[in-house]
Enzyme design. Structure first.
Site, PDB file in Angstrom:
ATOM      1  N   ASN A  69      -7.038  -5.699   0.860  1.00 46.01           N
ATOM      2  CA  ASN A  69      -7.829  -4.910   1.798  1.00 46.01           C
ATOM      3  C   ASN A  69      -6.849  -4.267   2.783  1.00 46.01           C
ATOM      4  OD1 ASN A  69      -9.453  -3.919   3.855  1.00 46.01           O
ATOM      5  ND2 ASN A  69     -10.851  -5.674   3.845  1.00 46.01           N
ATOM      6  N   HIS A  78     -15.679   0.720   0.238  1.00 48.67           N
ATOM      7  CA  HIS A  78     -14.354   0.590   0.835  1.00 48.67           C
ATOM      8  C   HIS A  78     -13.279   0.658  -0.251  1.00 48.67           C
ATOM      9  CE1 HIS A  78     -11.494  -0.442   3.884  1.00 48.67           C
ATOM     10  NE2 HIS A  78     -11.195  -1.630   3.374  1.00 48.67           N
TER      11      HIS A  78
END
Length: 521
Positions: free
Chosen positions: A111, A87
């Site tokens: 994030n 990610h």
């Protein structure tokens, strides 16, 4: 206008290249940073991070560079430590804090999902915060599920694979703060059968066919460093021709950089195949990556260099953008201008053949010859001292040849004009036979480029490709007859331009002169 403003004005709308907003959802974080800023990427493998990684992060932060990173791939989507496998995250800050046991370097990440955070040391609920002074703890710690979190530099290097820094000014590694940099941009293409030569180690002697760029690195007097060392950043970016570019697989691309010695510096011709067998590149350990952009930082002595961008495998087609950043340099494509000089060696070589008895007797009977007579001579002459070669000049070709050389527009050639033609024909035939490695009696695109290079003429790849379409057969194969017409037109038109131009950049003609030159040639 600052460099970052120039970038933004030129590239800030580059997302339009992708066809739709939907396409922007797919791709690498490094590509997104470049598309929205026009900066240049530096990729740092964290497992092999340089000792001054913290210094690099500090300079990147203060220069307002954009930073992203990516976690290791894994079978589990969300790991026990709170990180998402495979990610992309954004680096949004750094901070050196003072703990009870000493200083600690912290990295702040986000994030993009806005949730799911790191659960290790220095996370929102970590006991490590109790090691700080109350003031630092209040300023830095945010116990909120917002996707933002802190972690130590040590853990950052362990749990993340790459650090991507998008530099709006390319002096991140040089530490020469406040100095003005310049950049140059060139667009190019790898074309199958023409300029898609592939890498040096993969194939053959076609590496030289790749586009070549002349780079003159100039010294800067106000540099803090030694004048014999210049920081240069070179970036190669591939551009897919398909509408949905992010969905197309990337080719493996890279480039080699060569220092060029004096004998090659003044010529605009592409470096010949022999150069690459005799010289080692500056970046000896060339790396090909299947990524959109490959960037390298160099410390170079002032001087002339040549950049050769290529795909890993030959005959792979793509457009590309080459960017060069330094304090001071000049960048141009090689092979972009036409120039031809019939050397004294070539003249001396064929001087004796020109006045053979056949021609003397013929011109005694016909002081001037027309296109039909020229065709008869060329198709019935004995081409001595050459390999057996079947020549067949059509009347249309002979009319074209005559028009190119008929300077006084009489419709005929004098013995002096034919003398010029004959020397060129002998020279072209030798070059043609040398280039026809398959002995097929025709040149393909690769052989044509090599043959043009052999004559001493410097043509851009685009012109060479267009001439193959104009003079070649449906398979772009060039016969000797077509090669002669092509080379004569290139040479004569180049001479005409140089005779007519006053500044080397353009010419002014009356309409009648323009029509005469373009139609009767």
């Amino acid at each position: 206008m600052t460099m970052s403003e120039e970038y933004l004005s030129e590239y800030g709308q580059s997302w339009r290249l992708y066809g739709s907003y939907e396409d922007l959802q797919i791709g690498q974080v490094s590509e997104a940073l470049v598309d929205f800023t026009g900066g240049v990427n530096t990729r740092i493998k964290l497992a092999e991070a340089p000792p001054d990684l913290w210094g690099i992060l500090t300079r990147a932060t203060y220069s307002r560079s954009l930073m992203g990173c990516q976690t290791h791939l894994g079978t589990t989507k969300v790991l026990k430590n709170g990180l998402v496998a495979g990610h992309a995250y954004t680096v949004i800050g750094i901070r050196k804090v003072t703990c009870q046991y000493g200083p600690e370097n912290l990295v702040r990440l986000r994030n993009p999902w806005g949730k799911i955070e790191w659960k290790g040391d220095w996370s929102d609920s970590s006991y490590k915060w109790e090691l700080l002074s109350p003031k630092e703890k209040i300023l830095l710690r945010k116990k909120k599920e917002d996707g933002e979190f802190w972690m130590s530099l040590r853990d950052f290097k362990i749990h993340f694979v790459d650090l991507m820094i998008c530099k709006l000014t390319p002096d991140l590694m040089s530490q020469e703060d406040g100095k003005k940099w310049m950049y140059s941009l060139k667009s190019g293409r790898w074309v199958k059968g023409s300029t898609a030569g592939g890498s040096l180690g993969f194939c053959n002697g076609n590496f030289w066919m790749n586009p070549q760029y002349w780079l003159n690195v100039l010294p800067v007097e106000d540099s803090k460093k030694n004048l014999n060392s210049c920081n240069v950043v070179i970036s190669l970016m591939q551009k897919h021709s398909s509408k949905h570019r992010n969905r197309a697989p990337h080719l493996f691309i890279g480039f080699l950089l060569y220092k060029v010695h004096l004998q090659y510096q003044e010529s605009n011709r592409k470096l010949p195949p022999a150069f690459f067998t005799r010289h080692q590149p500056v970046n000896k350990h060339q790396v090909f990556l299947d990524e959109r952009e490959v960037t390298h930082d160099f410390h170079l002595e002032p001087g002339v260099y040549v950049i050769v961008p290529s795909t890993l495998e030959p005959q792979q087609e793509s457009e590309f953008i080459l960017r060069v950043f330094s304090r001071k340099h000049v960048l141009r494509e090689m092979g972009g201008n036409t120039s031809f000089i019939l050397s004294k060696e070539i003249v001396d070589k064929y001087e004796g053949k020109i006045w053979e008895d056949f021609f003397t007797r013929h011109f005694e009977q016909n002081p001037e010859i027309n296109a039909v007579q020229l065709q008869k001579i060329l198709n019935n002459i004995s081409w001595r001292n050459f390999q057996s070669f079947r020549l067949n000049f059509s009347l249309d070709s002979c009319q074209g040849i005559l028009a190119l050389l008929d300077l006084n527009a009489t419709g005929t050639l004098s013995i002096q004009e034919f003398r010029v033609l004959w020397k060129r024909l002998l020279f072209y035939l030798e070059v043609f036979q040398k280039g026809d490695t398959s002995r097929s009696g025709k040149l393909d695109l690769v052989e044509l480029h090599a043959a043009v290079q052999e004559t001493g003429i410097s043509l851009s790849n685009e012109i060479c490709n267009l001439m193959a379409i104009r003079y070649g057969d449906p398979d772009l194969q060039i016969s000797f007859e077509s090669f002669v017409c092509f080379m004569l037109r290139v040479e004569i038109m180049g001479e005409a331009f140089r005779n007519l131009t006053q500044d080397g950049k353009g010419i002014y003609l009356r309409e009648s002169e323009w029509m005469m030159m373009t139609l009767y040639s």
